[in-house]
Design a protein around this motif. Structure first.
Motif, mmCIF file in Angstrom:
data_model
loop_
_atom_site.group_PDB
_atom_site.id
_atom_site.type_symbol
_atom_site.label_atom_id
_atom_site.label_comp_id
_atom_site.label_asym_id
_atom_site.label_seq_id
_atom_site.Cartn_x
_atom_site.Cartn_y
_atom_site.Cartn_z
ATOM 1 N N GLU A 54 1.276 -1.628 0.070
ATOM 2 C CA GLU A 54 0.208 -0.273 -0.347
ATOM 3 C C GLU A 54 0.702 0.982 -0.199
ATOM 4 N N GLN A 55 1.865 1.112 1.085
ATOM 5 C CA GLN A 55 2.790 2.272 0.408
ATOM 6 C C GLN A 55 4.356 2.499 -0.200
ATOM 7 N N GLU A 56 3.988 1.468 -1.130
ATOM 8 C CA GLU A 56 5.283 1.552 -2.081
ATOM 9 C C GLU A 56 6.380 1.486 -1.856
ATOM 10 N N ILE A 57 6.698 0.437 -0.124
ATOM 11 C CA ILE A 57 7.903 0.411 -0.008
ATOM 12 C C ILE A 57 8.266 -0.579 -0.640
ATOM 13 N N ASP A 58 10.082 -0.506 -1.268
ATOM 14 C CA ASP A 58 11.061 -1.124 -1.940
ATOM 15 C C ASP A 58 11.609 -1.711 -1.071
ATOM 16 N N CYS A 59 11.720 -2.468 -0.527
ATOM 17 C CA CYS A 59 13.164 -3.586 -0.529
ATOM 18 C C CYS A 59 12.267 -5.119 -0.572
ATOM 19 N N ASP A 60 14.119 -5.639 -0.384
ATOM 20 C CA ASP A 60 13.775 -7.267 -0.579
ATOM 21 C C ASP A 60 13.042 -7.987 0.826
ATOM 22 N N VAL A 61 11.887 -8.876 0.999
ATOM 23 C CA VAL A 61 11.520 -9.259 2.008
ATOM 24 C C VAL A 61 11.652 -10.730 2.340
ATOM 25 N N ILE A 62 12.413 -11.388 3.376
ATOM 26 C CA ILE A 62 11.993 -12.789 3.331
ATOM 27 C C ILE A 62 11.624 -13.011 4.484
ATOM 28 N N VAL A 63 10.421 -14.258 4.782
ATOM 29 C CA VAL A 63 9.382 -14.087 5.109
ATOM 30 C C VAL A 63 10.513 -15.717 6.026
ATOM 31 N N VAL A 64 10.718 -15.473 7.419
ATOM 32 C CA VAL A 64 11.188 -16.750 8.218
ATOM 33 C C VAL A 64 9.774 -16.359 8.989
ATOM 34 N N SER A 65 9.285 -18.177 9.236
ATOM 35 C CA SER A 65 7.624 -18.485 9.955
ATOM 36 C C SER A 65 7.820 -19.618 9.785
ATOM 37 N N GLY A 66 7.400 -19.946 11.445
ATOM 38 C CA GLY A 66 7.073 -21.457 11.511
ATOM 39 C C GLY A 66 5.381 -21.762 11.239
ATOM 40 N N ASP A 67 4.567 -20.859 10.484
ATOM 41 C CA ASP A 67 4.028 -21.480 9.639
ATOM 42 C C ASP A 67 3.722 -22.075 8.242
ATOM 43 N N ILE A 68 4.017 -23.324 8.288
ATOM 44 C CA ILE A 68 4.683 -23.361 6.718
ATOM 45 C C ILE A 68 3.619 -24.509 5.988
ATOM 46 N N GLN A 69 2.331 -23.538 6.252
ATOM 47 C CA GLN A 69 1.520 -24.073 5.434
ATOM 48 C C GLN A 69 1.281 -23.754 3.676
ATOM 49 N N ALA A 117 -4.086 -28.765 8.115
ATOM 50 C CA ALA A 117 -4.496 -27.766 6.927
ATOM 51 C C ALA A 117 -4.573 -29.456 5.499
ATOM 52 N N ARG A 118 -3.296 -29.515 5.407
ATOM 53 C CA ARG A 118 -3.233 -30.738 4.312
ATOM 54 C C ARG A 118 -3.978 -31.679 4.898
ATOM 55 N N PHE A 119 -4.493 -32.076 5.583
ATOM 56 C CA PHE A 119 -5.907 -32.807 6.648
ATOM 57 C C PHE A 119 -6.785 -32.549 5.769
ATOM 58 N N LEU A 120 -7.072 -31.451 5.995
ATOM 59 C CA LEU A 120 -8.770 -31.448 5.853
ATOM 60 C C LEU A 120 -8.809 -30.053 4.183
ATOM 61 N N ASP A 121 -7.580 -29.689 3.702
ATOM 62 C CA ASP A 121 -8.044 -28.879 2.779
ATOM 63 C C ASP A 121 -7.750 -27.257 2.914
ATOM 64 N N VAL A 122 -7.600 -26.942 3.625
ATOM 65 C CA VAL A 122 -8.161 -25.888 4.206
ATOM 66 C C VAL A 122 -6.914 -24.928 4.383
ATOM 67 N N PHE A 123 -7.133 -23.588 5.125
ATOM 68 C CA PHE A 123 -5.971 -22.456 5.786
ATOM 69 C C PHE A 123 -6.535 -22.329 7.041
ATOM 70 N N VAL A 124 -5.625 -22.517 7.619
ATOM 71 C CA VAL A 124 -5.653 -23.095 9.448
ATOM 72 C C VAL A 124 -4.970 -21.338 10.343
ATOM 73 N N GLU A 125 -5.816 -20.715 10.926
ATOM 74 C CA GLU A 125 -5.924 -19.362 10.968
ATOM 75 C C GLU A 125 -4.804 -19.997 12.168
ATOM 76 N N LEU A 126 -3.847 -19.120 12.725
ATOM 77 C CA LEU A 126 -2.667 -19.493 13.301
ATOM 78 C C LEU A 126 -2.015 -18.197 14.163
ATOM 79 N N PRO A 127 -2.538 -18.506 15.695
ATOM 80 C CA PRO A 127 -2.344 -17.290 16.369
ATOM 81 C C PRO A 127 -0.905 -17.195 17.353
ATOM 82 N N VAL A 128 -0.271 -16.361 18.163
ATOM 83 C CA VAL A 128 0.496 -15.987 18.935
ATOM 84 C C VAL A 128 0.456 -17.154 20.119
#
Length: 335
Positions: free
Chosen positions: A71-86, A165-176
């Motif tokens: 939205e803000q047109e921020i120009d930088c490279d982003v690498i996501v590092v996450s435990g959400d591996i869906q 997610a793989r078992f039900l073929d859905v997207f699981v919303e994960l909290p903190v």
């Protein structure tokens, strides 16, 4: 010339782990942010060349942060590092502009491989910089210890969510994940169901390992059974026996994957007991009253929900007080 690198993660342990995985001879200026909103503030000040971004964060998560970058047109490279591996999580972040996705926990080898692939780093062994970018966390400090447990839970949560997610073929919303040392009679206050008076069904599975023992509870809101049956393509009459089958299927997936995720990170073997039904269609206070084995517990709470479906369940990992010293030792070994 040094490039500006920003690490955004709500866990101090995760930020430090990622920083220690960066190449020792990489000429950078390193900055940190604690959530998406803080990330935007830092970005406006320093205009980083590269951002390492977590997904599951309070205030503003990684998805919302990427949307704001666009939205803000921020120009930088982003690498996501996450435990959400869906798989869908990885597809979504790449669609929002991230250049790559790395699953937690990350190794230095994987970090160097990723940076080299995107032409962000070239070895400069002739001009090494100080290898110790950050100090090791003092796990005798209560805040650091809880933060470290939360990051362990975050990664285990992601593995369990991916399995569901793989078992039900859905997207699981994960909290903190929520981690607290609490009196057992305070456990009701830790549960995150929208209505405390809702009836629930629950399965419990005990586990034990070297210096570690506890119980994992899956607490399933009864109002979710109809929708979970539809996802599992069951179209007949849903009686107590069918609900029990559905409950055990979900429990086997979430409890097994989460406990395995914890044991893998701690590098220990956890022996798991058979799942036991604690009750069907009961109130949460009655459920807790059936489980008063310890006075105090280290409680890890994870509230799973499925996108666009009225399906909610809580996963609770309850560890005995006697586990604390062992956990500190194992986590110190990890970091």
């Amino acid at each position: 010339m040094a490039i500006s690198v920003l690490i955004c993660d709500d866990s101090r342990m995760a930020r430090n782990q990622l920083a220690r995985c960066l190449p020792e001879d990489w000429d950078i200026e390193l900055h940190f942010a604690e959530d998406g909103r803080h990330c935007l503030e830092v970005v406006s000040d320093i205009h980083p060349d590269l951002i390492f971004l977590d997904l599951n964060m309070p205030e503003m998560d990684g998805y919302e942060t990427l949307e704001e970058f666009r939205e803000q047109e921020i120009d930088c490279d982003v690498i996501v590092v996450s435990g959400d591996i869906q798989p869908d999580a990885q597809t979504r972040v790449l669609g929002l502009g991230a250049i790559d996705f790395i699953k937690k926990p990350i190794s230095r080898e994987k970090m160097i491989q990723t940076l080299s692939y995107h032409d962000l780093y070239h070895s400069q062994i002739t001009t090494p910089i100080e290898p110790e970018r950050v100090k090791l966390d003092n796990l005798n400090d209560h805040t650091n210890f809880i933060d470290a447990c939360q990051e362990i839970a975050n990664i285990a949560m992601g593995r369990a969510g991916d399995s569901l997610a793989r078992f039900l073929d859905v997207f699981v919303e994960l909290p903190v994940p929520i981690v607290n040392e609490i009196e057992l009679n305070e456990l009701i206050m830790a549960l995150q169901f929208a209505e405390r008076e809702s009836t629930v069904s629950s399965v419990c599975q005990g586990f034990i390992g070297p210096g570690i023992a506890g119980e994992a509870l899956l607490i399933f809101n009864d109002s979710s059974f109809k929708n979970i049956a539809e996802l599992m393509k069951y179209h007949g009459h849903i009686d107590d026996n069918i609900e029990l089958e559905l409950l055990m299927d979900i429990a086997n997936i979430l409890l097994g994957a989460c406990l395995q995720g914890i044991s893998d990170q701690l590098d220990i073997s956890l022996s798991q007991g058979h799942p036991v039904v604690l009750g069907q269609h009961i109130k949460i206070p009655d459920l807790i009253n059936h489980n008063k084995r310890w006075k105090k517990t280290l409680a890890i709470e994870i509230s799973y929900s499925i996108e666009n479906k009225a399906i909610d369940c809580d996963l609770l990992i309850l560890l005995t007080e006697d586990c604390i010293d062992t956990l500190r030792q194992r986590i110190s070994y990890i970091i």
